[in-house]
Design a protein around this motif. Structure first.
Motif, PDB file in Angstrom:
ATOM      1  N   ALA A  90       0.852  -1.192   0.000  1.00 54.39           N
ATOM      2  CA  ALA A  90       0.000   0.000   0.000  1.00 54.39           C
ATOM      3  C   ALA A  90       0.883   1.234   0.000  1.00 54.39           C
ATOM      4  N   TYR A  91       0.474   2.230  -0.780  1.00 55.96           N
ATOM      5  CA  TYR A  91       1.109   3.547  -0.706  1.00 55.96           C
ATOM      6  C   TYR A  91       0.158   4.396   0.130  1.00 55.96           C
ATOM      7  N   GLY A  92       0.475   4.603   1.392  1.00 53.16           N
ATOM      8  CA  GLY A  92      -0.478   5.278   2.281  1.00 53.16           C
ATOM      9  C   GLY A  92      -1.724   4.432   2.358  1.00 53.16           C
ATOM     10  N   GLU A 133      -4.078   0.878  -1.872  1.00 51.12           N
ATOM     11  CA  GLU A 133      -3.472  -0.434  -2.066  1.00 51.12           C
ATOM     12  C   GLU A 133      -3.060  -0.590  -3.537  1.00 51.12           C
ATOM     13  N   ALA A 134      -1.765  -0.778  -3.773  1.00 52.51           N
ATOM     14  CA  ALA A 134      -1.279  -0.871  -5.152  1.00 52.51           C
ATOM     15  C   ALA A 134      -1.131  -2.323  -5.590  1.00 52.51           C
ATOM     16  N   LEU A 135      -1.035  -3.223  -4.600  1.00 51.89           N
ATOM     17  CA  LEU A 135      -0.923  -4.644  -4.909  1.00 51.89           C
ATOM     18  C   LEU A 135      -1.761  -5.394  -3.886  1.00 51.89           C
ATOM     19  N   GLY A 179       0.389  -6.262 -18.230  1.00 55.67           N
ATOM     20  CA  GLY A 179      -0.706  -5.467 -17.677  1.00 55.67           C
ATOM     21  C   GLY A 179      -0.542  -4.019 -18.082  1.00 55.67           C
ATOM     22  N   PRO A 180      -1.614  -3.247 -17.964  1.00 54.33           N
ATOM     23  CA  PRO A 180      -1.577  -1.849 -18.415  1.00 54.33           C
ATOM     24  C   PRO A 180      -0.756  -0.952 -17.493  1.00 54.33           C
ATOM     25  N   ASN A 181      -0.573   0.292 -17.902  1.00 54.96           N
ATOM     26  CA  ASN A 181       0.108   1.302 -17.073  1.00 54.96           C
ATOM     27  C   ASN A 181      -0.541   1.379 -15.714  1.00 54.96           C
ATOM     28  N   GLY A 182       0.293   1.447 -14.680  1.00 58.51           N
ATOM     29  CA  GLY A 182      -0.252   1.667 -13.341  1.00 58.51           C
ATOM     30  C   GLY A 182      -0.891   0.445 -12.709  1.00 58.51           C
ATOM     31  N   ALA A 183      -0.736  -0.743 -13.319  1.00 54.97           N
ATOM     32  CA  ALA A 183      -1.381  -1.947 -12.777  1.00 54.97           C
ATOM     33  C   ALA A 183      -0.689  -2.423 -11.500  1.00 54.97           C
ATOM     34  N   GLY A 184       0.571  -2.004 -11.309  1.00 59.38           N
ATOM     35  CA  GLY A 184       1.291  -2.434 -10.107  1.00 59.38           C
ATOM     36  C   GLY A 184       2.468  -3.344 -10.415  1.00 59.38           C
ATOM     37  N   LYS A 185       2.900  -3.373 -11.669  1.00 56.77           N
ATOM     38  CA  LYS A 185       3.967  -4.302 -12.068  1.00 56.77           C
ATOM     39  C   LYS A 185       5.301  -3.939 -11.404  1.00 56.77           C
ATOM     40  N   THR A 186       5.659  -2.655 -11.477  1.00 57.72           N
ATOM     41  CA  THR A 186       6.908  -2.216 -10.850  1.00 57.72           C
ATOM     42  C   THR A 186       6.828  -2.393  -9.339  1.00 57.72           C
ATOM     43  N   THR A 187       5.662  -2.099  -8.789  1.00 56.47           N
ATOM     44  CA  THR A 187       5.440  -2.271  -7.348  1.00 56.47           C
ATOM     45  C   THR A 187       5.695  -3.720  -6.949  1.00 56.47           C
ATOM     46  N   LEU A 188       5.211  -4.653  -7.748  1.00 56.99           N
ATOM     47  CA  LEU A 188       5.385  -6.082  -7.468  1.00 56.99           C
ATOM     48  C   LEU A 188       6.884  -6.437  -7.414  1.00 56.99           C
ATOM     49  N   PRO A 217      16.013  -2.403 -13.017  1.00 60.54           N
ATOM     50  CA  PRO A 217      14.861  -1.519 -12.873  1.00 60.54           C
ATOM     51  C   PRO A 217      14.494  -0.811 -14.175  1.00 60.54           C
ATOM     52  N   GLU A 218      13.253  -0.351 -14.226  1.00 58.13           N
ATOM     53  CA  GLU A 218      12.739   0.276 -15.436  1.00 58.13           C
ATOM     54  C   GLU A 218      13.596   1.479 -15.850  1.00 58.13           C
ATOM     55  N   LYS A 219      14.081   2.221 -14.853  1.00 61.41           N
ATOM     56  CA  LYS A 219      14.857   3.425 -15.186  1.00 61.41           C
ATOM     57  C   LYS A 219      16.342   3.149 -15.363  1.00 61.41           C
ATOM     58  N   ASP A 226      12.367  -5.195 -15.489  1.00 58.07           N
ATOM     59  CA  ASP A 226      11.199  -4.314 -15.514  1.00 58.07           C
ATOM     60  C   ASP A 226      11.140  -3.568 -16.839  1.00 58.07           C
ATOM     61  N   GLU A 227      10.224  -3.976 -17.683  1.00 63.15           N
ATOM     62  CA  GLU A 227      10.010  -3.364 -19.003  1.00 63.15           C
ATOM     63  C   GLU A 227      11.294  -3.133 -19.789  1.00 63.15           C
ATOM     64  N   PRO A 228      12.012  -4.206 -20.092  1.00 63.56           N
ATOM     65  CA  PRO A 228      13.278  -4.023 -20.816  1.00 63.56           C
ATOM     66  C   PRO A 228      13.108  -3.401 -22.196  1.00 63.56           C
ATOM     67  N   GLU A 274       6.338  -6.638 -18.549  1.00 63.37           N
ATOM     68  CA  GLU A 274       6.282  -5.999 -19.870  1.00 63.37           C
ATOM     69  C   GLU A 274       4.931  -5.389 -20.185  1.00 63.37           C
ATOM     70  N   GLN A 275       4.973  -4.274 -20.920  1.00 60.96           N
ATOM     71  CA  GLN A 275       3.739  -3.778 -21.530  1.00 60.96           C
ATOM     72  C   GLN A 275       3.609  -4.300 -22.949  1.00 60.96           C
ATOM     73  N   ASN A 276       4.755  -4.679 -23.515  1.00 63.88           N
ATOM     74  CA  ASN A 276       4.748  -5.255 -24.854  1.00 63.88           C
ATOM     75  C   ASN A 276       4.344  -6.729 -24.733  1.00 63.88           C
TER      76      ASN A 276
HETATM   77  P1  ATP Z   1       3.820   1.255 -15.607  1.00 65.97           P
HETATM   78  O1  ATP Z   1       3.609   0.198 -16.609  1.00 65.97           O
HETATM   79  O2  ATP Z   1       3.173   2.544 -15.990  1.00 65.97           O
HETATM   80  O3  ATP Z   1       5.225   1.411 -15.135  1.00 65.97           O
HETATM   81  P2  ATP Z   1       3.133  -0.337 -13.287  1.00 65.97           P
HETATM   82  O4  ATP Z   1       2.210  -1.455 -13.606  1.00 65.97           O
HETATM   83  O5  ATP Z   1       4.568  -0.655 -13.135  1.00 65.97           O
HETATM   84  O6  ATP Z   1       2.946   0.825 -14.335  1.00 65.97           O
HETATM   85  P3  ATP Z   1       3.320   0.814 -10.656  1.00 65.97           P
HETATM   86  O7  ATP Z   1       4.433   1.738 -11.016  1.00 65.97           O
HETATM   87  O8  ATP Z   1       3.645  -0.369  -9.841  1.00 65.97           O
HETATM   88  O9  ATP Z   1       2.568   0.335 -11.959  1.00 65.97           O
HETATM   89  O10 ATP Z   1       2.197   1.663  -9.932  1.00 65.97           O
HETATM   90  C1  ATP Z   1       1.004   1.087  -9.411  1.00 65.97           C
HETATM   91  C2  ATP Z   1       0.136   2.173  -8.776  1.00 65.97           C
HETATM   92  O11 ATP Z   1       0.754   2.664  -7.590  1.00 65.97           O
HETATM   93  C3  ATP Z   1      -0.083   3.382  -9.656  1.00 65.97           C
HETATM   94  O12 ATP Z   1      -1.399   3.817  -9.488  1.00 65.97           O
HETATM   95  C4  ATP Z   1       0.906   4.407  -9.133  1.00 65.97           C
HETATM   96  O13 ATP Z   1       0.441   5.714  -9.343  1.00 65.97           O
HETATM   97  C5  ATP Z   1       0.962   4.061  -7.677  1.00 65.97           C
HETATM   98  N1  ATP Z   1       2.274   4.400  -7.089  1.00 65.97           N
HETATM   99  C6  ATP Z   1       3.477   3.935  -7.511  1.00 65.97           C
HETATM  100  N2  ATP Z   1       4.477   4.415  -6.739  1.00 65.97           N
HETATM  101  C7  ATP Z   1       3.905   5.207  -5.814  1.00 65.97           C
HETATM  102  C8  ATP Z   1       4.416   5.989  -4.731  1.00 65.97           C
HETATM  103  N3  ATP Z   1       5.713   6.027  -4.432  1.00 65.97           N
HETATM  104  N4  ATP Z   1       3.505   6.667  -3.981  1.00 65.97           N
HETATM  105  C9  ATP Z   1       2.197   6.613  -4.255  1.00 65.97           C
HETATM  106  N5  ATP Z   1       1.646   5.896  -5.252  1.00 65.97           N
HETATM  107  C10 ATP Z   1       2.482   5.192  -6.037  1.00 65.97           C
END
Ligand code: ATP
Length: 254
Positions: free
Chosen positions: A19-21, A24-26, A43-52, A90-92, A169-171, A201-203
């Motif tokens: 959870a971010y605050g 819940e992101a995952l 999964g799409p943008n913002g699905a939580g892949k990087t978070t995972l 990492p993605e970056k 992460d998204e190579p 991957e998004q691809n």
């Molecule tokens: P993308 O494909 O765009 O990289 P993603 O699937 O990797 O997306 P995440 O980066 O894991 O998605 O983000 C998941 C959700 O958590 C998003 O809604 C994002 O805005 C939110 N989020 C990510 N990092 C933080 C943070 N440090 N603080 C608050 N919310 C965050």
């Protein structure tokens, strides 16, 4: 929904929550990577892949269980996990931009070196044979590399630690189609050398083509899973991730 039933699990994630605050992101993510497998999470943008990936690596706090190579990590910690054979690109990319290609690679092997492993030169040669482009540019500062070369360097640096499982992460992010193909070729090469891969991957098209098993992550939850070839034929996946619309998106992105 079936599970990824494997002979020898290398990574087992159970009920992982982040959870971010209050957000819940995952939510209760379950995932398995078997030894020698390529597993993808699409999964799409913002699905939580990087978070995972960050939670598995211990970069982010989480609830749930991460079991890597037979040991349960009650609180996953980056340094311990790297030492035990988990790598993350990492993605970056996060390179040391003013340092040379070769010094970036050497830093990737630093933990092994500190533990007394003195085979740095042979590891460097292995990386250069995988990425001849990096050998040509070994004295060049990382900041001056092209996007594809930066990605190769990020992968090469992670490989210097001799990981058993490499998380990517998204190579293909921001890379032209030819370079993307090159990166995916390297992913299959690595598996042949015994490295297991968890690929975010998004691809989706390219990811499902190389992977053995796939998970679809949507708004923080695993929405679908199955053998990659089966998912690639699933009408819901085709419509959301492989259809004409997503093809258009892919072209725009490349
Ligand atoms: P993308 O494909 O765009 O990289 P993603 O699937 O990797 O997306 P995440 O980066 O894991 O998605 O983000 C998941 C959700 O958590 C998003 O809604 C994002 O805005 C939110 N989020 C990510 N990092 C933080 C943070 N440090 N603080 C608050 N919310 C965050």
């Amino acid at each position: 929904m079936h599970n990824n039933s494997v002979n020898k699990p290398l990574l087992e994630v159970k009920d992982l929550c982040v959870a971010y605050g209050k957000v819940e992101a995952l939510t209760q993510a379950n995932l398995t990577v078997g030894e020698g497998q390529i597993v993808t999470v699409i999964g799409p943008n913002g699905a939580g892949k990087t978070t995972l990936l960050s939670a598995i690596m211990g970069v982010l706090g989480s609830k749930g269980q991460v079991c890597f190579d037979g040991t349960l990590e009650s609180v996953p910690e980056v340094e311990t996990l790297v030492g035990r054979g988990l790598g993350l690109v990492p993605e970056k990319r996060e390179l040391f931009s003013s340092m040379s290609v070769e010094d970036n690679l050497k830093l990737g092997g630093f933990m092994r070196y500190r533990k007394g492993d003195r085979y740095q030169d042979s590891s460097l040669m292995e990386i250069y044979s995988l990425f001849p482009r990096l050998l040509e540019r070994r004295k060049q500062a990382a900041a001056t590399l092209s996007g594809g070369e930066r990605q190769m360097l990020a992968v090469g640096r992670a490989l210097m630690a001799k990981p058993k499982l490499l998380m990517l992460d998204e190579p293909s992010l921001g890379l032209a189609p030819l370079i993307t193909r090159e990166i995916f070729r390297i992913i299959t090469d690595l598996r042949r050398q015994g490295v297991s891969i968890l690929l975010v991957e998004q691809n989706a098209r390219a990811a499902l083509r190389v992977a053995d098993y796939a998970y679809v992550l949507e708004t923080g939850q695993i929405a679908m899973q199955g053998p990659a070839a089966e998912l690639a034929d699933d009408p819901r996946v085709v419509e959301a991730y492989l259809g004409a619309a997503s093809k258009h998106q892919e072209m725009l992105a490349s």
